[in-house]
Design a protein around this motif. Structure first.
Motif, PDB file in Angstrom:
ATOM      1  N   UNK A  82      38.621  49.458  46.749  1.00  0.00           N
ATOM      2  CA  UNK A  82      38.939  48.249  46.566  1.00  0.00           C
ATOM      3  C   UNK A  82      40.225  48.043  46.012  1.00  0.00           C
ATOM      4  N   UNK A  83      40.814  48.990  45.172  1.00  0.00           N
ATOM      5  CA  UNK A  83      42.208  48.954  44.684  1.00  0.00           C
ATOM      6  C   UNK A  83      43.205  48.747  45.821  1.00  0.00           C
ATOM      7  N   UNK A  91      43.033  49.011  34.459  1.00  0.00           N
ATOM      8  CA  UNK A  91      42.937  49.268  36.012  1.00  0.00           C
ATOM      9  C   UNK A  91      42.199  47.869  36.507  1.00  0.00           C
ATOM     10  N   UNK A  92      41.092  47.405  35.881  1.00  0.00           N
ATOM     11  CA  UNK A  92      40.468  46.226  36.129  1.00  0.00           C
ATOM     12  C   UNK A  92      41.357  45.000  36.147  1.00  0.00           C
ATOM     13  N   UNK A  93      42.361  44.764  35.010  1.00  0.00           N
ATOM     14  CA  UNK A  93      43.363  43.771  34.890  1.00  0.00           C
ATOM     15  C   UNK A  93      44.294  43.940  36.178  1.00  0.00           C
ATOM     16  N   UNK A  94      44.846  45.022  36.365  1.00  0.00           N
ATOM     17  CA  UNK A  94      45.853  45.320  37.467  1.00  0.00           C
ATOM     18  C   UNK A  94      45.324  44.643  38.813  1.00  0.00           C
ATOM     19  N   UNK A 103      46.532  41.274  40.544  1.00  0.00           N
ATOM     20  CA  UNK A 103      47.136  41.224  41.899  1.00  0.00           C
ATOM     21  C   UNK A 103      46.434  40.282  42.718  1.00  0.00           C
ATOM     22  N   UNK A 104      45.172  40.295  42.581  1.00  0.00           N
ATOM     23  CA  UNK A 104      44.264  39.601  43.625  1.00  0.00           C
ATOM     24  C   UNK A 104      44.503  38.028  43.556  1.00  0.00           C
ATOM     25  N   UNK A 105      44.541  37.757  42.025  1.00  0.00           N
ATOM     26  CA  UNK A 105      45.047  36.117  41.686  1.00  0.00           C
ATOM     27  C   UNK A 105      46.307  35.808  42.141  1.00  0.00           C
TER      28      UNK A 105
END
Lengths: 126, 282
Positions: B5-6, B248-251, B255-257
């Motif tokens: 996913x990353x 990790x989640x925030x990164x 990025x997606x946003x």
């Protein structure tokens, strides 16, 4: 309202701006209290020197068309339409006075000139 | 969370921000020339054709994007050279840092291409003699409601000062106070600057193609990014205080946003785009 300028026109750019703003006021596109862009914005958008726009705004202010209210911006004056109309009337009167003087000098009588004016006015299409 | 996913999020970010953006920009080269001087563009069809067919920078950015995605894939599959291995660093962090490094280099290449085109334009194409502009003043309030403006600026300011203030109460839990503060301040400054530029800038080819709504979209995108950055920084701070590793989640989410927001700003010209139409101020 949009304005257009032509840098290759014999009419100076600041006069083109003044003329179009006055036409906008006379035509009702610019209403009393309407804000105008800053000198910087208009100069940047038209890609001309800021002094040119500043000169046009100064001329419009002197003619009573716009009002610069410091940091609040530049606005169309309440009496702008009246001032534009008065300036137009003044210009028309000066032109008519000059023509009448020339016709009187040519020996035409006042009644002949009056009849001529009425006749020409009737023929001119709106 | 699966590390694929990353990888997928960072790869899509690279593709959208570099490859798609470069292709999108290339579509507008002739229109940019026509905006500067429609008469010159009409009189020099060969120069316009040459500009349109010239794709050196575009190809370079595309090649860099492909290379970047392959590098990320190599890291994900643990196929990177031994010299580039960072022992003890989790793969997700390596993917995050590598993706942003590659994106940064890609932006530099993109910027060099833009500067090169701009130089060619100003050197070869004289400014048009007919120009138009709107007599409507532009201000931030035209595009964003006053209340929203203060709310977003307020939350951005709060997010910048939150870390140093929180470090006074939780000195043992908040790490990298100075670095985090400087990073937040720099990000906030860049976003506020971007808003200012979006409002003040001269109408460009995108305004002509998309319409006057493009500038509104641009300004609002900056506000969305500001609000999201502020929220992200505060959430990250909260995870640090709560001893939860949320970086990790925030990164990934950040990025997606940002990818979605930036993609929404990329206009594609209509099929029957007339490059010689003069610019209408927007």
């Amino acid at each position: 309202m949009e304005i257009s300028i032509a840098t290759n026109s014999p009419e100076p750019v600041y006069e083109q701006i003044v003329r179009q703003v006055q036409r906008g006021v006379a035509g009702g596109e610019l209403k009393p209290g309407d804000p105008l862009p800053t000198v910087r914005q208009l100069a940047d958008d038209l890609q001309i020197n800021r002094n040119t726009v500043a000169r046009a705004y100064k001329l419009l202010e002197d003619r009573g068309v716009i009002l610069t209210a410091g940091r609040r911006g530049t606005f169309v004056r309440d009496e702008a339409a009246h001032e534009v109309h008065r300036a137009k009337s003044g210009r028309a009167e000066r032109a008519m006075r000059q023509t009448i003087n020339e016709l009187l000098g040519d020996g035409l009588s006042r009644s002949e000139i009056s009849a001529l004016f009425k006749g020409v006015l009737a023929k001119v299409k709106p | 969370m699966n590390e694929w996913i990353d990888f997928a999020v960072y790869a899509i970010q690279l593709i959208v921000c570099l490859l798609v953006a470069a292709r999108c920009a290339a579509h507008f080269k002739a229109a940019v020339v026509a905006d500067r001087n429609p008469d010159w563009a009409a009189a020099h069809p060969q120069s316009i054709a040459k500009v349109e067919s010239s794709s050196r920078w575009n190809l370079l950015v595309q090649a860099w994007t492909v290379f970047s995605v392959l590098v990320l894939l190599a890291y994900r599959l643990d196929l990177e050279p031994l010299a580039l291995k960072a022992p003890g660093v989790p793969t997700w962090r390596t993917l995050l840092q590598t993706a942003y490094l590659l994106l940064g280099v890609g932006f530099v290449l993109f910027g060099l291409g833009a500067v090169s085109f701009r130089r060619w334009l100003t050197t070869n194409v004289p400014l048009g003699e007919q120009r138009s502009a709107s007599l409507t003043p532009r201000s931030l309030e035209t595009f964003v409601p006053r209340g929203l403006k203060f709310a977003v600026y307020g939350s951005l300011f709060t997010s910048v000062v939150a870390r140093p203030v929180a470090s006074l109460y939780y000195p043992d839990r908040i790490a990298n106070v100075q670095g985090g503060f400087v990073f937040s301040l720099a990000t906030a400054f860049m976003l506020v600057l971007a808003v200012g530029i979006s409002v003040k800038r001269r109408p460009n080819v995108f305004d002509r193609v998309v319409g006057s709504s493009y500038r509104k979209r641009e300004v609002r995108a900056c506000f969305v990014l500001m609000a999201f950055t502020a929220l992200g920084e505060l959430l990250l701070l909260w995870t640090e205080i709560a001893h939860v590793d949320g970086s990790r989640f925030m990164g990934v989410v950040f990025s997606a946003f940002t990818t979605v927001v930036l993609a929404s700003l990329m206009p594609f010209p209509p099929r029957n785009h007339d490059a010689a139409t003069p610019l209408h101020a927007a």
